[in-house]
Motif scaffolding. Sequence first.
Motif, mmCIF file in Angstrom:
data_model
loop_
_atom_site.group_PDB
_atom_site.id
_atom_site.type_symbol
_atom_site.label_atom_id
_atom_site.label_comp_id
_atom_site.label_asym_id
_atom_site.label_seq_id
_atom_site.Cartn_x
_atom_site.Cartn_y
_atom_site.Cartn_z
ATOM 1 N N GLY A 1 0.816 -1.218 0.000
ATOM 2 C CA GLY A 1 0.000 0.000 0.000
ATOM 3 C C GLY A 1 0.845 1.262 0.000
ATOM 4 N N VAL A 2 1.930 1.251 0.777
ATOM 5 C CA VAL A 2 2.836 2.406 0.826
ATOM 6 C C VAL A 2 3.499 2.601 -0.540
ATOM 7 N N LEU A 3 3.934 1.509 -1.150
ATOM 8 C CA LEU A 3 4.553 1.587 -2.480
ATOM 9 C C LEU A 3 3.587 2.156 -3.513
ATOM 10 N N ILE A 4 2.338 1.686 -3.470
ATOM 11 C CA ILE A 4 1.344 2.140 -4.454
ATOM 12 C C ILE A 4 1.078 3.627 -4.302
ATOM 13 N N VAL A 5 0.857 4.083 -3.079
ATOM 14 C CA VAL A 5 0.574 5.501 -2.856
ATOM 15 C C VAL A 5 1.777 6.358 -3.277
ATOM 16 N N ALA A 6 2.982 5.941 -2.879
ATOM 17 C CA ALA A 6 4.181 6.700 -3.254
ATOM 18 C C ALA A 6 4.359 6.730 -4.772
ATOM 19 N N PHE A 7 4.150 5.597 -5.413
ATOM 20 C CA PHE A 7 4.270 5.526 -6.869
ATOM 21 C C PHE A 7 3.269 6.462 -7.536
ATOM 22 N N CYS A 8 2.016 6.413 -7.106
ATOM 23 C CA CYS A 8 0.977 7.248 -7.719
ATOM 24 C C CYS A 8 1.278 8.734 -7.537
ATOM 25 N N LEU A 9 1.723 9.125 -6.348
ATOM 26 C CA LEU A 9 2.060 10.534 -6.122
ATOM 27 C C LEU A 9 3.230 10.977 -6.998
ATOM 28 N N LEU A 10 4.222 10.133 -7.128
ATOM 29 C CA LEU A 10 5.364 10.450 -7.976
ATOM 30 C C LEU A 10 4.957 10.569 -9.440
ATOM 31 N N VAL A 11 4.114 9.679 -9.901
ATOM 32 C CA VAL A 11 3.652 9.722 -11.289
ATOM 33 C C VAL A 11 2.808 10.968 -11.537
ATOM 34 N N LEU A 12 1.930 11.315 -10.599
ATOM 35 C CA LEU A 12 1.110 12.523 -10.761
ATOM 36 C C LEU A 12 1.971 13.782 -10.785
ATOM 37 N N MET B 1 -1.527 10.188 -20.028
ATOM 38 C CA MET B 1 -1.393 8.750 -19.849
ATOM 39 C C MET B 1 -0.854 8.433 -18.455
ATOM 40 N N LEU B 2 0.082 9.236 -17.967
ATOM 41 C CA LEU B 2 0.617 9.028 -16.627
ATOM 42 C C LEU B 2 -0.482 9.167 -15.571
ATOM 43 N N VAL B 3 -1.331 10.173 -15.722
ATOM 44 C CA VAL B 3 -2.432 10.364 -14.776
ATOM 45 C C VAL B 3 -3.377 9.163 -14.813
ATOM 46 N N ALA B 4 -3.726 8.715 -16.021
ATOM 47 C CA ALA B 4 -4.635 7.567 -16.155
ATOM 48 C C ALA B 4 -4.033 6.309 -15.537
ATOM 49 N N VAL B 5 -2.747 6.073 -15.778
ATOM 50 C CA VAL B 5 -2.086 4.896 -15.214
ATOM 51 C C VAL B 5 -2.058 4.982 -13.693
ATOM 52 N N SER B 6 -1.765 6.151 -13.170
ATOM 53 C CA SER B 6 -1.698 6.334 -11.726
ATOM 54 C C SER B 6 -3.043 6.041 -11.065
ATOM 55 N N PHE B 7 -4.114 6.631 -11.587
ATOM 56 C CA PHE B 7 -5.439 6.407 -10.997
ATOM 57 C C PHE B 7 -5.898 4.964 -11.172
ATOM 58 N N SER B 8 -5.627 4.391 -12.328
ATOM 59 C CA SER B 8 -6.014 3.006 -12.578
ATOM 60 C C SER B 8 -5.308 2.050 -11.633
#
Length: 191
Positions: free
Chosen positions: A39-50, A175-182
């Motif tokens: 969960g920590v990895l996913i949140v950190a990854f999504c924030l970095l991508v956004l 595309m980065l935003v879509a990947v992050s949210f998905s």
Amino acid sequence: RQAGQRQGQVAWRPVLVLALAGLPSNAVGQWLGRFVPEGVLIVAFCLLVLWSAWRMWRGAGMKREASDQARSLPLLGIGLAVGLLSGLMGVGGGFLVVPGLLWFTPLSMMAATATSMAVIALVSGGGFLIYLTGAHPPLPLLGGLAAGGAVGVLGGNLLAQRLGGPTLQRLFALMLVAVSFSLAAQKLYGG
């Protein structure tokens, strides 16, 4: 050979700096991944991508000249980060390499993308070989992924040649935003 390489768009000096820094940090990332909750990895990854998408969108109108001139120290840092994140999160790292090349080199969007693909092939390929020492994925699955990736690269290259640099950069950001949210929805809410 990749289409970007044939067109002379791969900047080899940044490829070498990024790959040499990324390969060892990929192994470190794989090791660290055992200790960090998903969960920590996913949140950190999504924030970095956004954050990366936001920077890409804002910088889409900037003019760039194709060149191999680049600052080595920022590229070294990007290579270390890309390798670490690639190993830690199991991602290719192009979401960091392309913006990094655009920020710290005078490369065009097309040249940054072609260079990024060369870096990711080296860093992720090396990380994949490390992963294979302890895992045995099914060969049909690997073949299907490789074939799909090859078709995607060829189709994406044809599309990229038709689009202008700023349009391509904004599409990359979207595309980065879509990947992050998905990814966030799938991993955090999909069970």
